[in-house]
Design a protein around this motif. Structure first.
Motif, short mmCIF file in Angstrom:
data_model
loop_
_atom_site.label_atom_id
_atom_site.label_comp_id
_atom_site.label_asym_id
_atom_site.label_seq_id
_atom_site.Cartn_x
_atom_site.Cartn_y
_atom_site.Cartn_z
N SER A 43 2.63 1.64 -3.43
CA SER A 43 1.67 1.86 -4.52
C SER A 43 1.38 3.34 -4.73
O SER A 43 0.85 3.72 -5.78
N ASP A 44 1.71 4.16 -3.75
CA ASP A 44 1.52 5.61 -3.87
C ASP A 44 2.69 6.30 -4.58
O ASP A 44 2.62 7.50 -4.84
N ARG A 45 3.75 5.57 -4.84
CA ARG A 45 4.90 6.17 -5.53
C ARG A 45 4.47 6.61 -6.94
O ARG A 45 3.67 5.91 -7.60
N VAL A 87 1.96 4.62 -9.60
CA VAL A 87 0.67 5.21 -9.99
C VAL A 87 0.62 5.35 -11.52
O VAL A 87 -0.40 5.02 -12.14
N ASP A 115 0.82 -1.20 0.00
CA ASP A 115 0.00 0.00 0.00
C ASP A 115 0.86 1.26 0.00
O ASP A 115 0.54 2.24 -0.68
N SER A 116 1.97 1.23 0.73
CA SER A 116 2.82 2.42 0.79
C SER A 116 3.57 2.65 -0.52
O SER A 116 3.67 3.78 -0.97
#
Length: 96
Positions: free
Chosen positions: A86-88, A92, A83-84
């Motif tokens: 995946s925000d990169r 994205v 989850d962490s």
């Protein structure tokens, strides 16, 4: 690599007509995934290299195509990591 193979094989097998699916083959692939998940080390923070990208893609594939596996319950630490990362911006930008 083996984790992606097992996940992909199970997905493809489920796409065959119901009467031609081999449930034992699907179960074997799921057992391989269940055996593999506990052996994956949590990537160290502060880096994001090709190995991390590969792991993120494999775990995201499990979410996308093998959601009934509930891998996030088995490996909450990896789920938080995914989850962490995946925000990169790079993740994205390449999200399907």
């Amino acid at each position: 690599h083996g984790m992606m193979d097992a996940a992909f094989i199970s997905v493809i097998e489920k796409r065959r007509p119901q009467e031609k699916q081999w449930e034992d083959w699907i179960d074997r692939q799921y057992r391989a995934l269940i055996r593999t998940l506990p052996t994956i080390p949590l990537p160290p923070s502060g880096r994001f290299d090709l190995g991390d990208i590969t792991l993120a893609c494999a775990l995201a594939y499990l979410d996308f195509r093998v959601s009934d596996l509930s891998w996030r319950t088995m490996r909450a630490d990896l789920a938080i990591w995914l989850d962490s990362v995946s925000d990169r911006p790079s993740m994205v930008a390449s999200k399907p």
